[in-house]
Design a protein around this motif. Sequence first.
Motif, PDB file in Angstrom:
ATOM      1  N   HIS A  79       8.321   9.472  67.789  1.00 29.35           N
ATOM      2  CA  HIS A  79       8.436  10.664  66.946  1.00 29.35           C
ATOM      3  C   HIS A  79       8.705  10.240  65.511  1.00 29.35           C
ATOM      4  O   HIS A  79       9.350   9.224  65.247  1.00 29.35           O
ATOM      5  CB  HIS A  79       9.575  11.568  67.429  1.00 29.35           C
ATOM      6  CG  HIS A  79      10.907  10.880  67.481  1.00 29.35           C
ATOM      7  ND1 HIS A  79      11.698  10.645  66.374  1.00 29.35           N
ATOM      8  CD2 HIS A  79      11.590  10.350  68.540  1.00 29.35           C
ATOM      9  CE1 HIS A  79      12.812  10.031  66.723  1.00 29.35           C
ATOM     10  NE2 HIS A  79      12.766   9.820  68.036  1.00 29.35           N
ATOM     11  N   ASN A 110       5.729  16.651  62.968  1.00 29.15           N
ATOM     12  CA  ASN A 110       6.025  15.442  63.737  1.00 29.15           C
ATOM     13  C   ASN A 110       4.781  14.559  63.715  1.00 29.15           C
ATOM     14  O   ASN A 110       3.751  14.906  64.291  1.00 29.15           O
ATOM     15  CB  ASN A 110       6.400  15.812  65.173  1.00 29.15           C
ATOM     16  CG  ASN A 110       7.031  14.665  65.936  1.00 29.15           C
ATOM     17  OD1 ASN A 110       6.904  13.510  65.559  1.00 29.15           O
ATOM     18  ND2 ASN A 110       7.703  14.990  67.031  1.00 29.15           N
ATOM     19  N   ALA A 159      15.304  15.053  63.870  1.00 27.48           N
ATOM     20  CA  ALA A 159      14.505  15.086  65.093  1.00 27.48           C
ATOM     21  C   ALA A 159      15.447  14.937  66.273  1.00 27.48           C
ATOM     22  O   ALA A 159      16.369  14.112  66.245  1.00 27.48           O
ATOM     23  CB  ALA A 159      13.471  13.975  65.111  1.00 27.48           C
ATOM     24  N   THR A 160      15.219  15.745  67.301  1.00 32.11           N
ATOM     25  CA  THR A 160      15.972  15.613  68.543  1.00 32.11           C
ATOM     26  C   THR A 160      15.009  15.380  69.700  1.00 32.11           C
ATOM     27  O   THR A 160      13.869  15.849  69.677  1.00 32.11           O
ATOM     28  CB  THR A 160      16.809  16.875  68.834  1.00 32.11           C
ATOM     29  OG1 THR A 160      15.927  18.006  68.990  1.00 32.11           O
ATOM     30  CG2 THR A 160      17.804  17.151  67.709  1.00 32.11           C
ATOM     31  N   VAL A 161      15.468  14.646  70.691  1.00 31.59           N
ATOM     32  CA  VAL A 161      14.720  14.460  71.933  1.00 31.59           C
ATOM     33  C   VAL A 161      15.630  14.912  73.068  1.00 31.59           C
ATOM     34  O   VAL A 161      16.734  14.378  73.239  1.00 31.59           O
ATOM     35  CB  VAL A 161      14.279  12.997  72.119  1.00 31.59           C
ATOM     36  CG1 VAL A 161      13.586  12.826  73.477  1.00 31.59           C
ATOM     37  CG2 VAL A 161      13.334  12.577  71.001  1.00 31.59           C
ATOM     38  N   ASN A 162      15.194  15.931  73.775  1.00 30.87           N
ATOM     39  CA  ASN A 162      15.996  16.534  74.839  1.00 30.87           C
ATOM     40  C   ASN A 162      17.380  16.938  74.333  1.00 30.87           C
ATOM     41  O   ASN A 162      18.389  16.836  75.046  1.00 30.87           O
ATOM     42  CB  ASN A 162      16.116  15.587  76.035  1.00 30.87           C
ATOM     43  CG  ASN A 162      14.769  15.183  76.592  1.00 30.87           C
ATOM     44  OD1 ASN A 162      13.812  15.958  76.549  1.00 30.87           O
ATOM     45  ND2 ASN A 162      14.657  13.958  77.089  1.00 30.87           N
ATOM     46  N   ARG A 166      18.070  12.098  67.089  1.00 33.34           N
ATOM     47  CA  ARG A 166      17.491  10.766  66.885  1.00 33.34           C
ATOM     48  C   ARG A 166      17.362  10.431  65.390  1.00 33.34           C
ATOM     49  O   ARG A 166      17.581   9.309  64.980  1.00 33.34           O
ATOM     50  CB  ARG A 166      16.115  10.690  67.533  1.00 33.34           C
ATOM     51  CG  ARG A 166      16.117  10.828  69.051  1.00 33.34           C
ATOM     52  CD  ARG A 166      16.466   9.529  69.726  1.00 33.34           C
ATOM     53  NE  ARG A 166      16.218   9.569  71.154  1.00 33.34           N
ATOM     54  CZ  ARG A 166      15.036   9.311  71.731  1.00 33.34           C
ATOM     55  NH1 ARG A 166      13.981   9.025  70.970  1.00 33.34           N
ATOM     56  NH2 ARG A 166      14.898   9.357  73.035  1.00 33.34           N
ATOM     57  N   ILE A 208       9.399   8.564  72.728  1.00 33.11           N
ATOM     58  CA  ILE A 208       9.303   9.783  73.529  1.00 33.11           C
ATOM     59  C   ILE A 208       8.593   9.407  74.827  1.00 33.11           C
ATOM     60  O   ILE A 208       7.599   8.681  74.808  1.00 33.11           O
ATOM     61  CB  ILE A 208       8.487  10.880  72.820  1.00 33.11           C
ATOM     62  CG1 ILE A 208       8.988  11.117  71.395  1.00 33.11           C
ATOM     63  CG2 ILE A 208       8.528  12.179  73.615  1.00 33.11           C
ATOM     64  CD1 ILE A 208       8.085  12.053  70.598  1.00 33.11           C
ATOM     65  N   ASP A 212       9.799  14.488  78.248  1.00 33.35           N
ATOM     66  CA  ASP A 212      10.681  14.746  77.109  1.00 33.35           C
ATOM     67  C   ASP A 212      10.197  15.935  76.283  1.00 33.35           C
ATOM     68  O   ASP A 212       9.003  16.240  76.231  1.00 33.35           O
ATOM     69  CB  ASP A 212      10.746  13.525  76.185  1.00 33.35           C
ATOM     70  CG  ASP A 212      11.581  12.391  76.751  1.00 33.35           C
ATOM     71  OD1 ASP A 212      12.326  12.622  77.725  1.00 33.35           O
ATOM     72  OD2 ASP A 212      11.494  11.271  76.212  1.00 33.35           O
ATOM     73  N   THR A 213      11.146  16.560  75.601  1.00 28.83           N
ATOM     74  CA  THR A 213      10.865  17.576  74.592  1.00 28.83           C
ATOM     75  C   THR A 213      11.424  17.102  73.267  1.00 28.83           C
ATOM     76  O   THR A 213      12.595  16.715  73.185  1.00 28.83           O
ATOM     77  CB  THR A 213      11.492  18.931  74.956  1.00 28.83           C
ATOM     78  OG1 THR A 213      10.900  19.424  76.158  1.00 28.83           O
ATOM     79  CG2 THR A 213      11.270  19.956  73.842  1.00 28.83           C
ATOM     80  N   CYS A 214      10.589  17.097  72.234  1.00 34.86           N
ATOM     81  CA  CYS A 214      10.988  16.637  70.905  1.00 34.86           C
ATOM     82  C   CYS A 214      10.880  17.795  69.922  1.00 34.86           C
ATOM     83  O   CYS A 214       9.867  18.493  69.885  1.00 34.86           O
ATOM     84  CB  CYS A 214      10.105  15.477  70.446  1.00 34.86           C
ATOM     85  SG  CYS A 214      10.564  14.796  68.833  1.00 34.86           S
ATOM     86  N   SER A 227       6.499  19.217  73.985  1.00 32.35           N
ATOM     87  CA  SER A 227       6.945  18.562  75.211  1.00 32.35           C
ATOM     88  C   SER A 227       5.760  17.874  75.868  1.00 32.35           C
ATOM     89  O   SER A 227       4.609  18.261  75.645  1.00 32.35           O
ATOM     90  CB  SER A 227       7.592  19.574  76.184  1.00 32.35           C
ATOM     91  OG  SER A 227       6.660  20.587  76.522  1.00 32.35           O
TER      92      SER A 227
END
Length: 229
Positions: A79, A110, A159-162, A166, A208, A212-214, A227
């Motif tokens: 990402h 992204n 940015a977030t992952v789940n 991050r 990712i 996963d969902t980003c 996702s």
Amino acid sequence: MTDTPFAAPTPTLLPIHQSDARFPVRRIYCVGRNYAEHAREMGHDPNREPPFFFTKPGDAATVSGRSLPFPPQTQNLHHEAELVVAIGGCGTDISPAEAEGLIWGYGAGNDLTRRDIQAKAKEMRRPWDMAKGFDHSAIIGALHAKDSLGDMTHGAIRATVNGDIRQSADLSEMIWPVDAVVAYLSRLVTLQPGDLVMTGTPAGVGQIKPGDTCAVEIEGLSPAVVSFR
């Protein structure tokens, strides 16, 4: 005059915040290493480089909220949270002061990257188009008209992952601010309505995986969420 063998493709249309209108995408330009800490984490000195650009196909733009198949030919999908500039005017060789007149609006994006393909291409001194310009490689949140926004020279970007953070930075940390990026790019190509400029990513890029969902979130803008299955 002869008929074409198939219908002309329609442009990718991105949603516009609080509007039924859509933004037709022409080209996608991306800035490399525009945050100092990201430049350093990739092994480069941010104090020595002018902005450089690579491109993604216009139809790589993908609206936020989709569930996508995991991209092929990669074991290391990354990402990259980025501010996206939507161009609404035409210009070439403009100054930073004139850049604002070309900008229609902004979005969260992204810049998905097949990092293993990119690393191999760099090692072999080959182009890394297939690391950056693959299908659905530019996830874009709903675009916001600039008149509805404040000054986009600062504001939180992450940015977030789940749900885990991050990347976390501020737009003010860009080495080259938006007006300078747009002006510099206009010296290389003629910017046209429908162009998108992805303005670089802060430090913290990472992997990712399937399932996963980003989410990319920028203060004042709609998120860019994807996702993978």
